[in-house]
Structures are given as structure tokens and as C-alpha cells.
Design a protein around this motif. Structure first.
Motif, PDB file in Angstrom:
ATOM      1  N   LEU A   1       5.493   4.884  -6.764  1.00 43.60           N
ATOM      2  CA  LEU A   1       4.153   5.456  -6.647  1.00 43.60           C
ATOM      3  C   LEU A   1       3.697   5.220  -5.220  1.00 43.60           C
ATOM      4  N   VAL A  35       0.397  10.201  -3.853  1.00 44.84           N
ATOM      5  CA  VAL A  35      -1.000  10.180  -4.303  1.00 44.84           C
ATOM      6  C   VAL A  35      -1.861  11.064  -3.387  1.00 44.84           C
ATOM      7  N   PHE A  67      -1.383  -0.841   4.879  1.00 39.35           N
ATOM      8  CA  PHE A  67      -1.178  -2.170   5.457  1.00 39.35           C
ATOM      9  C   PHE A  67      -0.618  -3.109   4.404  1.00 39.35           C
ATOM     10  N   LEU A 125      -1.067 -10.803   2.301  1.00 42.38           N
ATOM     11  CA  LEU A 125      -0.760  -9.812   1.267  1.00 42.38           C
ATOM     12  C   LEU A 125       0.693  -9.905   0.815  1.00 42.38           C
ATOM     13  N   VAL A 149      -1.330  -2.152   0.601  1.00 41.34           N
ATOM     14  CA  VAL A 149      -2.612  -1.544   0.280  1.00 41.34           C
ATOM     15  C   VAL A 149      -2.722  -0.269   1.096  1.00 41.34           C
ATOM     16  N   ILE A 185      -5.478   2.911   2.013  1.00 39.28           N
ATOM     17  CA  ILE A 185      -6.844   3.434   1.957  1.00 39.28           C
ATOM     18  C   ILE A 185      -6.764   4.927   2.251  1.00 39.28           C
ATOM     19  N   LEU A 226     -10.165   6.335  -1.906  1.00 39.50           N
ATOM     20  CA  LEU A 226      -9.225   5.722  -2.847  1.00 39.50           C
ATOM     21  C   LEU A 226      -8.554   4.512  -2.217  1.00 39.50           C
ATOM     22  N   LYS A 227      -8.411   3.487  -3.028  1.00 41.29           N
ATOM     23  CA  LYS A 227      -7.635   2.314  -2.626  1.00 41.29           C
ATOM     24  C   LYS A 227      -6.473   2.175  -3.600  1.00 41.29           C
ATOM     25  N   LEU A 228      -5.295   2.104  -3.038  1.00 48.48           N
ATOM     26  CA  LEU A 228      -4.075   1.963  -3.840  1.00 48.48           C
ATOM     27  C   LEU A 228      -3.446   0.632  -3.494  1.00 48.48           C
ATOM     28  N   LYS A 229      -3.120  -0.144  -4.489  1.00 52.42           N
ATOM     29  CA  LYS A 229      -2.438  -1.421  -4.238  1.00 52.42           C
ATOM     30  C   LYS A 229      -1.176  -1.474  -5.079  1.00 52.42           C
ATOM     31  N   VAL A 230      -0.063  -1.735  -4.412  1.00 57.99           N
ATOM     32  CA  VAL A 230       1.226  -1.791  -5.124  1.00 57.99           C
ATOM     33  C   VAL A 230       2.043  -2.984  -4.625  1.00 57.99           C
ATOM     34  N   GLN A 231       2.994  -3.373  -5.450  1.00 60.33           N
ATOM     35  CA  GLN A 231       4.017  -4.329  -5.027  1.00 60.33           C
ATOM     36  C   GLN A 231       5.051  -3.501  -4.282  1.00 60.33           C
ATOM     37  N   SER A 243       8.790  -3.474  -5.356  1.00 60.08           N
ATOM     38  CA  SER A 243       8.965  -2.900  -6.691  1.00 60.08           C
ATOM     39  C   SER A 243       8.901  -1.386  -6.602  1.00 60.08           C
TER      40      SER A 243
END
Lengths: 352, 352, 352, 352
Positions: free
Chosen positions: D185, D190, D213, D259, D264, D266, D283-288, D291
């Protein structure tokens, strides 16, 4: 470890789960060798010599069928409570939850509460029923007084601000601590500092709003009956240079079950700077709602117990920083009063 | 309207566009009948009796080919400036932008600046070249001193903190105001109050970051050379109870041209409350970057002009609240010093 | 410019203000020389040859005292309408707003509406009363049928999905376009694509929520009566691979007057990727609520008018992309059906 | 459990840690009785009959001193890797990390890699060195070809798009899968769907930006050398109706160590709807981050191994949905091609 607070509770909601589990959480950290000066989330490791794990639950009152008649350790985790189960072992104190007072309680029922408080040996009765039950706050406060037990009122109901009641507590040499806890990191205080900053820097507030939502019972209740809460939250934002008529507050924007005991707040501040050009701030705050309460309750009950141990009846200024509506009102107390009160609680206890 | 500040500027960037257009914006509001007490974005309508529109541009220095040799009113709107064109009529002062000093300026070039300042009748020289040109700050400060013109340093370069220079200004009875303006509503101050609030309430800071981005030349420059700016911004966050080793600051996360003169900052604060449970704050701040500077410059130049009019040489404490690094350092000045200084500027002027 | 749509409206809310002002906005752009291919916010510059400014208001019905009896151009801007006043000159059509039907309307009142529609020469009646008045939708739809006027239903009430009614329109050769407009850029469609993307990429949805708030009358009404709207919004999110039991929707989180006709939506999506590690999306959407409707209404009324002009009674597939509940349901129509329907409306008109 | 993939890896970064730990995570879920159909984050439980835990690491190459010479299980957790340590027991495969090729490798060093691949029995070589080392991608791809080992290229370097190389793999009957994995993802997908939605609904894009970032090494590297990545990300947003000249992308807005392996992003999208009124999405997207790679690598290596087992040399269309730049380019493949390829890998394998 100093002598634990012998604690009775009226209301067995998430706040009590947070308090109970949190005390064990810090006990575990201490056992792992962490100095209490380094405990996360703790500003005052000791109040009156009492540490944050020094709590012994000795009595409990509630009316929910999932709780009445159960052992304390089971009741505190029973639905609808949904505070997270922390990764600590929990004791199960040898306390059965008593049926709490109904709205139309009889003198016999009242006397039963007094007796229970007496025989339990409780030093402090912590009142944290759902908001809005003035009759219950008054009844439990009177029962505690009769039993000679210090009373802590977490709710906006009148107790420490009831002058007659406060005088009676003072006369009896029993502590009365309240009213209405100020969350550890609440939406109001964050909103307040942002609005204050805008004003302090000389920008002009155009408009602002605050929405709160979450997944515990409070958000279900407040969704429909938020008007008084709204006004109370607006009052909390009032300060020099801030025109609260430009601010809207929604105490419960919605019940969102999946959030469980988390609270989310959305804040927006629109202002004007030089030449009327716009500035905007958008903030999202996410907290564990009941930790936000328990982080403050831990101070209130320590103040109450320490005061009781030094026979300081009535209100103690040491509680002022963590109350929304202290007895007599905020302006009555200076930072020096608070420090002095804390010292008094510490000093005398230390001298014992 | 009081006697306008006769103002010379070194550097014709967006800040000067904001200052110039903003002064007309407020003039228009006043003409429409708005009381200056109600001006949006203005905390002090008068300093030393001087209002926010009381500015007359009398000389200007720059090195950009789009600006040198042009009339002031054209140069101030020329690219790469991209402050928005406000909805006000603008005058076009009868001032031609002079070629500014090069890095290897000759004594003759220096003398030309001194002469230009003298013949313009300037009361104040506002220094706002791009950050990092210490030689330029020093040169213009010396030229102003020689011309007997008050000097305002908006940048982090040393001027008012240069003790020898300050002593010379004091001896000459000429005001020297600096260094480094504190933005009207800057990212640092917002970040600082949030970190301070967390600490004050007794929660534990886990980690925090701050990113800034925008579409003016600053964000292009800082993208590659942000190390000193980063440290300066971290310093600005330092306070009791805040461990800045847990904080990261990115002065320029990127140049995003479409944002023009807007600045966006993204802040995140992660903390721990009771029982180590998490709290998080996410904030987005959007400001008109150069209004953020001009809203403070208006105070600095009024302090400088008022001080000059009462022959108060050297630094004035009245400027402290809007400076990052005042002469002597922040701890040297109390709120009472600031009030006293403001009163002095007002009082004597009023007596003229 | 082609022949304008002769338009009657039932309901004079913000949507009509947006439609009326917007038509003039585009007329101004065209006058300034902008090609209609480049109009902002317009996907189809022509439907059946009709442009976005080709509207002539010929009749209007409402029940609000601020509107009934006023001239159209005054009524459409009257409180509680709070759509922004765009920077365009507005005509004031020579139309007085008629009293709309009450819930207990008499046959005489019904007949008056039919007569008014007939004498106005209206081609289309646009129905956009507040949500929930099935009786009104039915009554106006029957009046339009009797008058031989095409009917457009913007609301979730049954009209085009009422099979008997649709058959009557078909038999009469009169267009019936509905039901329930799909906002131009609604919260549902944004939420839907994000949930769909998560599923499509193979991540697992953990939980999601959506909150909407704003400052127009809809948000006041929906705050208390949002249950059916909530279900309808959940339905709109349903798709293969998305478990809507994990999604919460709050149609109105609150009425925030300062937002006026703006709508803000807060979306959160929490998921799990590889190894169960978390992904989260937080989105804020801000729209001009009534522009979001008018941007779709412009298509619905052009379809209706074009269909009427070519004697295509009943429903037209050309309207499907901008409807939530088209006659017969979404699955009935393919993209090819829509294209074919548009072509038919265009082609025949062009041949006239 | 089917026959595990015998896997060699070039590069031992976070992606390999995620792949290695994740395989054990799913093994644990299966052991606890969870059906693989319900594995979180997994779209295809089986490809060519191979499950997500069916991996056996048989060889590894790296140049970092913390890794070379260590056992696989130690090296994969060694700094600077900072993928979280999942709550699963990890095996420590009996594999020592070999010194990888240097930029100026000798024929002898190349041959050593070929020999190591041969003797390890590897079926697949997974190439995931840092971006930008075309010479390394080419060298490892040639070594794999010589050893008859399938090659998977996770990076943007040319391998499967190198027509000569692809022809050689085809001729040898060895699979070559690449290039450049499409994150599970990712920010791009997105951003792409939001821009596409805006266009599809007929709104006009005004401007948009994307900032990324995080705290792993990628964000340190990309901060200074993001130009090619920026263009590649802009390409990924290009689609009908989207004017990418209005979009800015910052591949690394900053390295924020706290982090760790989280990313992250933006996103901001500003558009115009009806009457030119604004819409905005933030929108804020946070992922590992790793992964996000491993969730796709698991498909790539299963496609490669399954293809090798059925002697399908060259590229397999089954990999197309998880690649940014498949051999021949995206337009070459239809959804039916992908399904057909998957079926072929499944069918033949099943028939063995």
C-alpha cells in the motif's frame, strides 16, 4: 513501599480499571528496577510519602448486574468496561462489589453504606459514577462523612463546592477533595493553550471548533445530553483575549465502538495575522480516555489519604492543579499555595 | 496619524512586500472606519505613538537584477517574490532600488551606502537579506552606525549580540535592535507550548518531530543547508522537562512551488500517560510565511524609530518578545523590563 | 448558447443558490473568453447540447416565510441559506416564490401547483426539499406528471424507483430522473475508494470510521435523525472484500455554524499488511456542500430537459453516474448504456 | 505445507528481515489453527501451490561489516536494520552471509557468486540492494542466469526490461521477474486513486503535493538523491485527466530516526468543483515500510519459484500486479493475462 491507601470506590467503570491495572503496572516497573523518578506518565512519584502503587481496594459499590456480587478483580474487567487489559499480572482483592444506592434509597440502605465503609477500614471513598447524578454524589459524600472517610469527587456534581458540606467536613476533620477532575491531557487544556498562544502572540481568532469522539459509554451518553458539558468545556477555554463566541465545542461527536476506551479529538483554529492573512491549525489528539482520568485520580486519592493521615479536614490546595472546579474556585489558589500544601502533606507524614 | 517612520531596507524580499502591502491594508481599514484597536493581527496598535501604517520607504538596497534600478513599488512585487497581491491600492514611493553591497565590496561602495542613508533622511535601516551572510549584516550595521541611522536585524547573524558593535551604537546614541525575529505564530512556538504542556501535565515525551515546507525561496535554500537552522530550532524547543534528544526538526522538508509564500508545518508528539498508555498529537499549521515575519517587523521598526526619537541608543527591551536572540539573551529581561521599555518609548514621545 | 432549460424548483435551499449563482459564474467565465472545455469543475460542458449556464428559472415553491412571496433572486439568498455569495452579478428573474404544498394539502392546492407549472412553461421540475418528506416527493412528482413537466428527484425519497409512477411517466412520454443525487465529491465515494484500494491490494481492514460535520441546516437535522442516513452511507461503502461491520459512519457529528455551507469529513482506516503490521490512513475532506450537490444537479436537469425535448419518457441511463439509487438499481446499467443514452440525447437534439 | 522455496538473497536489509520474520509469523498463526484464507495482509494464500511460510534461506550476500560472516539469523537483525522484532520465535538457518560483489569485482569474485548459488541449491535469487546500483543488478542477474537460478529484481534498475538479458533467460528456460516492486500500500497508489477520483467525478485539480518521511536508511539516502525517484513517482501518478505539472512529490522530506522502519506520507489535493468552489483533501498515511515491500516480495518469489518448477523461462504475467515496471510495460498485460498466468503456475504444479 509506604502504607497503602485503603480505598473504597463508588462506581466500577473504566477509570477504576485503569487505576487498578496501572498500580500493578508501576509495581512491575519498580520490580524490574526502574526508579520511580523515571516512571512514565508520573509527575509526582510521592505525595505525602505515598507512591503510585500504594493502593489497597477495600470496598466497592456499583449497580450494574455484571458487577454487583462479583469479586473486585472480575467486576473491574466486566463489560461494558473496555479499558485495555495491560500486560501485567493482576491480584484479585478479597472484596465483593456491593449493590450501590438506588435513586430512591432508604435510610436503611444509606446506613448500610456507612457501615460498609466503617467495617472496611477505608481511608478514602473515591466517587466516580457517571456524570449527572447529583443525588448520588451528595448521598455518598454524606455517608463518607458519617463514616469518617475522606471523600474524592471526580465528577462535575457539587461536593467540595457545596459550602455547607465542606464546612461539615472541616468541622469533622475529614478531607473533602473535589470537584471534577481535570484530565491528564484533556482536549480542553490543549485547546486552551492554542487559543491562548494565538492571543498572546497578537493574532486574531476568526473561528475554532473542537469535536470529541470515542468508544466508551461516555460518548454514547454525551451524544444526546451534551449541552451542559458543552458549556462547561467552553468555560474551560475562556481566558483573556479569547472570544469564546467564536468557538464551537461538540462534547460527543459520536460513539464509535471500535475505538473502545480511546478518545479522539479534532481541533481547528482559524486566525488572522498581519494584513489579515490567514493562519490555521488543525490538530488531532488521541488518548486512552480512562488513563487520562486515572493519571489524575492517583493524585487526588493520595492527597485525600495524606490529608486524612495528618488530620487535615476539608479541602487541600495540593489537589488544585488536577481539578476543574476546586472548592472556592481556581483564582483562590496560587502556585505557592499548592506547593505549600504538598509540603505540608509530605512534611508531617515524613515526621511520623 | 503620527509622523511616519522614514525607513530604509536592505533586502527587498517577500517580507518587505508583506510590510509594504500590509501598511496599506490597515490604512484602508482605518479609512473604512475600523478602530485600530480592532485591527486583525495587531497586538500593539501604537508603539511610541507610531501606528502600523506610519511607514515611509525612503531607500532600498538589493542585488537581484529584477529589483536593482526599479522603482520601489515595482521591485517589491517582482519575481521571485510571491507574497500575495492584497486587495488594496498601493502607492509607488519615489524611490529607486540601489545596488546592494557585494561580498567583496570596496570602501567606496561602503561609503556610497552611508551617503545614500544620510541623504535619504532614513531613521531606521531594516536588514532582511537571506540568512547566512554575516559579512553583509556587519557591513550594513556599520554603515547605519556611521550614518546615525537605527539598525534592525531580522536575521540570525550577529549584530545586537556583537558586544563591540552594541557598545559603539550605545556610545553614538543610535538604536541597535536584534537579533533574529521570532515569527508571529511560528512552528517553534507552537511546538514549544505543546511539549511544555505535556511536561507540565506530567506526561512523558516519547518522541516528536516537526517538518516545515513551503513555496518561497527560503524553503529552497534551507533544503540543503538546514543543519544550523535545525539546531537553532531545537534550541528554541528546549525547556525544563523537555528532552530534545527525542525531538527531530526538519527546517525544510521540501520546496513546493504551488504553496508560494505559504508555509505548512507538520508536528507530531507521542507521549505516555498513566500506566504507560500512549497519547498522540498531530498538528498541521498553515501560515502566510512573510506575514508571519512582517507582523513582527512592524514592532521592531517602531521600537527602533521610537528609540531613535528619544535618543535611546543601543538595545531596547521593548523588542524582546519578538526576537529569538535579543542582545544579552532572553534570561536577561523580565516582563516588567519589557513593559517599562514600552512605557518609556511611549511616554517621552507623547511628551514631544 | 442553446435554448435554456425552463426550470421550476420545489425547495429553495442552498442547492438552488449554488445552481443559480454557479450558472452566472460560468456565464462570466465564458464572457471573459474561457472555453467551456476548460470550465473548472465541469466534466460534460454539454448534455443534449445544453450548456451549464443555459437555465431560466420560471417557477419556485417553498414554505419558509423568508422565501414565500419574495422575488426569486432575493429568496435564494435569504436566511437560513448560507451558500457563499459568489463574485458575480446576479439577475433577479421575474418569478415570485409560491407557497409550497403543506403536509395536509387539499386537492385545490395540488391543482394550483399543476396550474402554476403549466402556465410557467416549465420543462423540468427540480425537487430538492429536505430529506424525509416522502409525501411531498410523491405529490410534486404527480403534479409534474399531470402538467407534463419532467421531474428530477434529488432526494432519497422514492420516485423513479416507484414502479407505478415510473410506468405512468413512461406512458405519458415525460422524463422521470432519480433518485438521490450522488455528490460531486462526496465522503462516501472517497471512503469507498480507500476501502476498495485496501482490499484490492490485499491488506486486511481492521476498522474504519467516517464523521461528517458542517454549518448548514442539514447538519442540524441529521444530528438527531441520522440512523437511516447512516445505513444508507454504510450501504454505499459495501463492495467485494470490504467488511462494513468494521466501519462506523456518523452522518452528522455536529452542527458547527461557523462552517456555514462547508462540510468537513474525517475518515480513518486502520488495516493490517504483511505480518499483521499496521497501516493507517487519516483523511480530512473539506467541500462546499451545496456546490457538491449543484455540480450534479446541473447534469440531472440537463438530462431531464434533453430527454423531454426528444420525447424520451421515463428514466434515462445518462443520469446513472450521478445518482445513488437510479430507477432499477445500479447493476442494471453498464458504462455503455450511459454512453449510448448520452449520445441519444445529443444526437437527436443536434438533428433538430 | 508444500516444498519450500530455496531462496538466496542479495542484500540483507529490512525487507529481508520483514520477509524472514513474517514467514514465521504466519507459520505461528497456522499452528494456532488460523486458516490461511484468513491470514491478515495476504491476498493470495497460495501461488503455484506455495504458501507464505514456504521459504528456506540457503544463501545470502551483503557488504555491510555487521552482516558479512555472520549467521543469517543474526545478520538479518543487525544494525542498521530496524524492522521491529515481531513476537515470534525465529529459526537461525545454517547459512553464513557471504561477502557481496564490490563495484570493481573481478571475474573470480563473479565466479564465486555463481558457485555459491549452485552449491546452495537455490531456486531463486532475490535482488534487493539499495536503489541505484545498476552494475550490481546486472552482475547478480548474470550470475543467477549462469547458475540456472531464477532472478527477482525488487529495484528500479533494469533487469527484466533489459531485452537482451530477458532473451537470454528465456532461451535458458530460467525465470526473470522484475522490475521494481510496487509497494503493498504505497503512497503512489493512494495518491493515484485520489487524483483519479477527482478527475473521474469531473472536478478540476488545482494543485497537489506528496511528502514522504521515515526512519530507515532509504530516507537518509533519498533526501539528497531524490530527483530520479521524484520523476518515477510523478510517472506513477500520470493518468487520463490528471495534469501532473500541478503535482509536487518529495520522495524523502527527511530522515526521522525515531520513526525507525515506519514511513509517513502527507498528501494534499486541492481542487475546484461547481462554480469554482474549492475542495481539499489532506491525508496522512502511515505504514511499516519494509512490510510494505515484503508483502509484495512474497508474491514475486513465489511466482519465480513456481515458474522455475514448471520450466517457464523469462517473465511471468502473474507478477504484473505487484511490479512498477514489468518486462514490456504495463499496457502489454490485461487482467486476463494475469489470471491465466496464475492458473498456469497453479495448474501445472498441481499436476506434478
Amino acid at each position: 513501599m509506604s502504607q497503602p491507601i485503603l480505598l473504597a470506590v463508588a462506581g466500577m467503570g473504566n477509570n477504576i480499571s485503569a487505576l487498578f491495572q496501572g498500580a500493578e503496572y508501576y509495581r512491575k516497573l519498580a520490580a524490574e528496577g526502574l526508579s520511580e523518578e523515571d516512571f512514565p506518565g508520573i509527575k509526582l512519584p510521592r505525595i505525602g510519602g505515598i507512591g503510585v502503587s500504594d493502593i489497597e481496594f477495600v470496598a466497592a459499590f456499583d449497580v450494574h448486574p455484571n458487577k454487583v456480587g462479583s469479586k473486585f478483580g472480575d467486576a473491574v474487567l466486566a463489560s461494558p468496561n473496555n479499558y485495555p487489559r495491560l500486560d501485567v499480572d493482576l491480584p484479585n482483592p478479597d472484596v465483593i462489589v456491593d449493590e450501590g444506592l438506588p435513586a430512591d434509597f432508604t435510610p436503611q440502605q444509606f446506613d448500610a453504606v456507612v457501615s460498609r465503609l466503617r467495617e472496611s477500614g477505608a481511608e478514602v471513598l473515591l466517587y466516580s459514577l457517571p456524570t449527572g447524578l447529583q443525588w448520588a454524589a451528595t448521598a455518598y459524600a454524606k455517608a463518607a462523612l458519617e463514616a469518617g472517610v475522606a471523600f474524592v469527587n471526580c465528577t462535575p456534581e457539587l461536593a467540595a463546592r457545596d459550602e455547607e458540606l465542606l464546612a461539615a467536613y472541616e468541622a469533622a476533620g475529614v478531607p473533602l477533595i473535589g470537584d471534577d477532575l481535570a484530565s491528564h491531557l484533556g482536549t480542553s487544556v490543549v485547546h486552551r493553550v492554542l487559543l491562548g498562544l494565538l492571543s498572546d502572540r497578537g493574532l486574531t481568532l476568526s473561528s475554532s471548533y473542537q469535536l470529541n469522539f470515542g468508544g466508551n459509554e461516555d460518548f454514547r451518553n454525551l451524544r444526546d445530553a451534551g449541552a451542559s458539558k458543552r458549556q462547561s468545556k467552553l468555560n474551560a477555554l475562556a481566558q483573556e483575549g479569547v472570544d469564546t463566541s467564536r468557538v464551537e465545542v461538540i462534547p460527543s461527536a459520536g460513539f464509535i465502538g471500535q475505538l473502545k476506551d480511546n478518545k479522539v479529538a479534532i481541533l481547528n483554529v482559524e486566525g488572522q495575522g498581519w494584513a489579515g492573512t490567514p493562519v490555521s491549525l488543525d490538530l488531532k489528539l488521541k488518548v486512552q480516555d480512562s488513563s487520562n482520568a486515572a493519571g489524575v485520580i492517583i493524585d487526588l486519592i493520595r492527597v485525600a489519604a495524606a490529608a486524612k493521615r495528618v488530620n487535615a479536614g476539608g479541602f487541600s490546595a495540593a489537589a488544585v492543579p488536577v481539578l476543574k472546579s476546586p472548592a472556592g474556585g481556581h483564582p483562590k489558589y496560587s502556585a505557592a499555595d499548592v506547593r505549600e500544601s504538598l509540603k505540608q502533606l509530605d512534611g508531617v507524614t515524613a515526621g511520623q
